[in-house]
Design a protein around this motif. Structure first.
Motif, PDB file in Angstrom:
ATOM      1  N   LEU A  55      -1.009  -0.253   8.444  1.00  0.00           N
ATOM      2  CA  LEU A  55      -1.104   1.196   8.520  1.00  0.00           C
ATOM      3  C   LEU A  55      -2.140   1.711   7.517  1.00  0.00           C
ATOM      4  CD1 LEU A  55       0.056   3.499  10.095  1.00  0.00           C
ATOM      5  CD2 LEU A  55       2.006   3.519   8.525  1.00  0.00           C
ATOM      6  N   MET A  56      -2.205   1.078   6.349  1.00  0.00           N
ATOM      7  CA  MET A  56      -3.190   1.491   5.342  1.00  0.00           C
ATOM      8  C   MET A  56      -4.617   1.359   5.876  1.00  0.00           C
ATOM      9  SD  MET A  56      -3.900  -0.055   1.584  1.00  0.00           S
ATOM     10  CE  MET A  56      -3.026   1.163   0.638  1.00  0.00           C
ATOM     11  N   VAL A  57      -4.924   0.236   6.508  1.00  0.00           N
ATOM     12  CA  VAL A  57      -6.270   0.039   7.051  1.00  0.00           C
ATOM     13  C   VAL A  57      -6.537   1.064   8.145  1.00  0.00           C
ATOM     14  CG1 VAL A  57      -7.732  -1.535   8.367  1.00  0.00           C
ATOM     15  CG2 VAL A  57      -6.436  -2.376   6.398  1.00  0.00           C
ATOM     16  N   LEU A 108       7.347   4.958   4.967  1.00  0.00           N
ATOM     17  CA  LEU A 108       6.758   3.640   5.193  1.00  0.00           C
ATOM     18  C   LEU A 108       5.784   3.316   4.080  1.00  0.00           C
ATOM     19  CD1 LEU A 108       5.782   4.032   8.954  1.00  0.00           C
ATOM     20  CD2 LEU A 108       7.822   2.911   8.048  1.00  0.00           C
ATOM     21  N   ARG A 109       5.778   2.069   3.662  1.00  0.00           N
ATOM     22  CA  ARG A 109       4.758   1.591   2.727  1.00  0.00           C
ATOM     23  C   ARG A 109       3.558   1.163   3.582  1.00  0.00           C
ATOM     24  NH1 ARG A 109       7.655  -2.300  -0.275  1.00  0.00           N
ATOM     25  NH2 ARG A 109       8.328  -0.727  -1.734  1.00  0.00           N
ATOM     26  N   ALA A 110       2.478   1.901   3.507  1.00  0.00           N
ATOM     27  CA  ALA A 110       1.360   1.715   4.437  1.00  0.00           C
ATOM     28  C   ALA A 110       0.690   0.359   4.307  1.00  0.00           C
ATOM     29  CB  ALA A 110       0.331   2.827   4.248  1.00  0.00           C
ATOM     30  N   CYS A 111       0.705  -0.232   3.110  1.00  0.00           N
ATOM     31  CA  CYS A 111      -0.010  -1.499   2.935  1.00  0.00           C
ATOM     32  C   CYS A 111       0.760  -2.695   3.477  1.00  0.00           C
ATOM     33  CB  CYS A 111      -0.381  -1.721   1.475  1.00  0.00           C
ATOM     34  SG  CYS A 111       1.005  -2.122   0.391  1.00  0.00           S
ATOM     35  N   THR A 112       2.052  -2.527   3.772  1.00  0.00           N
ATOM     36  CA  THR A 112       2.837  -3.657   4.284  1.00  0.00           C
ATOM     37  C   THR A 112       3.433  -3.366   5.662  1.00  0.00           C
ATOM     38  OG1 THR A 112       4.801  -2.893   3.103  1.00  0.00           O
ATOM     39  CG2 THR A 112       3.409  -4.519   1.978  1.00  0.00           C
ATOM     40  N   ALA A 124      -5.120   6.819  -2.408  1.00  0.00           N
ATOM     41  CA  ALA A 124      -5.641   5.870  -1.424  1.00  0.00           C
ATOM     42  C   ALA A 124      -5.018   4.493  -1.588  1.00  0.00           C
ATOM     43  CB  ALA A 124      -7.158   5.788  -1.534  1.00  0.00           C
ATOM     44  N   GLY A 125      -3.847   4.406  -2.226  1.00  0.00           N
ATOM     45  CA  GLY A 125      -3.236   3.115  -2.476  1.00  0.00           C
ATOM     46  C   GLY A 125      -3.845   2.481  -3.708  1.00  0.00           C
ATOM     47  N   PHE A 126      -3.227   1.388  -4.168  1.00  0.00           N
ATOM     48  CA  PHE A 126      -3.731   0.752  -5.379  1.00  0.00           C
ATOM     49  C   PHE A 126      -3.675  -0.767  -5.262  1.00  0.00           C
ATOM     50  CE2 PHE A 126      -3.084  -0.814  -9.751  1.00  0.00           C
ATOM     51  CZ  PHE A 126      -4.304  -0.425 -10.293  1.00  0.00           C
ATOM     52  N   CYS A 127      -2.463  -1.331  -5.135  1.00  0.00           N
ATOM     53  CA  CYS A 127      -2.329  -2.790  -5.231  1.00  0.00           C
ATOM     54  C   CYS A 127      -2.604  -3.509  -3.906  1.00  0.00           C
ATOM     55  CB  CYS A 127      -0.939  -3.153  -5.729  1.00  0.00           C
ATOM     56  SG  CYS A 127       0.363  -2.915  -4.499  1.00  0.00           S
ATOM     57  N   LEU A 128      -2.401  -2.847  -2.792  1.00  0.00           N
ATOM     58  CA  LEU A 128      -2.577  -3.402  -1.443  1.00  0.00           C
ATOM     59  C   LEU A 128      -1.638  -4.560  -1.144  1.00  0.00           C
ATOM     60  CD1 LEU A 128      -6.492  -3.430  -1.272  1.00  0.00           C
ATOM     61  CD2 LEU A 128      -4.926  -1.510  -0.982  1.00  0.00           C
ATOM     62  N   MET A 129      -0.562  -4.727  -1.923  1.00  0.00           N
ATOM     63  CA  MET A 129       0.349  -5.856  -1.686  1.00  0.00           C
ATOM     64  C   MET A 129       1.824  -5.479  -1.842  1.00  0.00           C
ATOM     65  SD  MET A 129      -0.353  -8.141  -5.038  1.00  0.00           S
ATOM     66  CE  MET A 129       0.386  -7.701  -6.601  1.00  0.00           C
ATOM     67  N   GLY A 130       2.153  -4.214  -1.718  1.00  0.00           N
ATOM     68  CA  GLY A 130       3.547  -3.816  -1.676  1.00  0.00           C
ATOM     69  C   GLY A 130       4.245  -3.666  -3.008  1.00  0.00           C
ATOM     70  N   ALA A 131       3.491  -3.588  -4.096  1.00  0.00           N
ATOM     71  CA  ALA A 131       4.121  -3.540  -5.410  1.00  0.00           C
ATOM     72  C   ALA A 131       4.047  -2.188  -6.101  1.00  0.00           C
ATOM     73  CB  ALA A 131       3.487  -4.593  -6.315  1.00  0.00           C
ATOM     74  N   CYS A 132       3.010  -1.416  -5.880  1.00  0.00           N
ATOM     75  CA  CYS A 132       2.774  -0.245  -6.740  1.00  0.00           C
ATOM     76  C   CYS A 132       3.416   1.041  -6.243  1.00  0.00           C
ATOM     77  CB  CYS A 132       1.278  -0.036  -6.938  1.00  0.00           C
ATOM     78  SG  CYS A 132       0.437   0.681  -5.507  1.00  0.00           S
ATOM     79  N   GLN A 133       3.811   1.129  -4.985  1.00  0.00           N
ATOM     80  CA  GLN A 133       4.430   2.325  -4.406  1.00  0.00           C
ATOM     81  C   GLN A 133       3.439   3.473  -4.226  1.00  0.00           C
ATOM     82  OE1 GLN A 133       7.819   1.663  -3.770  1.00  0.00           O
ATOM     83  NE2 GLN A 133       7.299  -0.287  -4.713  1.00  0.00           N
ATOM     84  N   ASP A 134       2.165   3.200  -4.226  1.00  0.00           N
ATOM     85  CA  ASP A 134       1.171   4.267  -4.145  1.00  0.00           C
ATOM     86  C   ASP A 134       0.752   4.590  -2.720  1.00  0.00           C
ATOM     87  OD1 ASP A 134      -0.424   6.152  -5.545  1.00  0.00           O
ATOM     88  OD2 ASP A 134      -2.192   4.922  -5.142  1.00  0.00           O
ATOM     89  N   CYS A 135       1.388   3.951  -1.742  1.00  0.00           N
ATOM     90  CA  CYS A 135       0.915   4.138  -0.373  1.00  0.00           C
ATOM     91  C   CYS A 135       2.000   4.655   0.567  1.00  0.00           C
ATOM     92  CB  CYS A 135       0.341   2.834   0.169  1.00  0.00           C
ATOM     93  SG  CYS A 135       1.559   1.514   0.293  1.00  0.00           S
ATOM     94  N   TRP A 136       3.019   5.333   0.023  1.00  0.00           N
ATOM     95  CA  TRP A 136       4.069   5.860   0.887  1.00  0.00           C
ATOM     96  C   TRP A 136       3.524   6.933   1.827  1.00  0.00           C
ATOM     97  CZ3 TRP A 136       8.114   2.992   1.209  1.00  0.00           C
ATOM     98  CH2 TRP A 136       8.671   2.377   0.089  1.00  0.00           C
TER      99      TRP A 136
END
Ligand code: FES
Length: 106
Positions: free
Chosen positions: A33-35, A76-80, A55-67
């Motif tokens: 979803l992030m892409v 939804l966590r967009a990066c996962t 715009a997100g940060f870690c891209l691997m489901g850890a930082c919570q910056d992509c809700w």
């Protein structure tokens, strides 16, 4: 609105429509979803702290910056999360409704 991500090396995957804040956009099969979101617009979501966009940060489901949220209110966590046809996503906290983090008062 300009995109944050640009598809440079491959363009052969089948595409499908998703809806972002009420506007139709294209996602490619296999996109997270992030892409899909960042290939369509310059930011992922509103910040919960101020009027900026994230715009997100870690891209691997850890930082919570992509809700982001579905129009039904599911967070939804967009990066996962894999984008699927027909998804309707809300990236603006003002549109997200119940369950959204309240914006901090400044
Ligand atoms: S970008 Fe860090 S959890 Fe998604």
């Amino acid at each position: 609105m300009s995109a944050r991500f640009v598809r440079v090396a491959e363009a052969g995957r089948p595409t499908f429509e998703i809806v972002i804040d009420g506007c139709v956009a294209q996602a490619a099969e296999g996109d997270t979803l992030m892409v899909a979101l960042l290939a369509a617009q310059d930011a992922l979501r509103d910040s919960e702290f101020d009027a900026s966009r994230r715009a997100g940060f870690c891209l691997m489901g850890a930082c919570q910056d992509c809700w982001v949220w579905t129009v039904q209110g599911e967070r939804l966590r967009a990066c996962t999360t894999v984008a699927v046809p027909g998804m309707s996503i809300v990236t603006r906290t003002a549109l997200a409704g119940e369950g959204v983090w309240p914006r901090a008062k400044s």
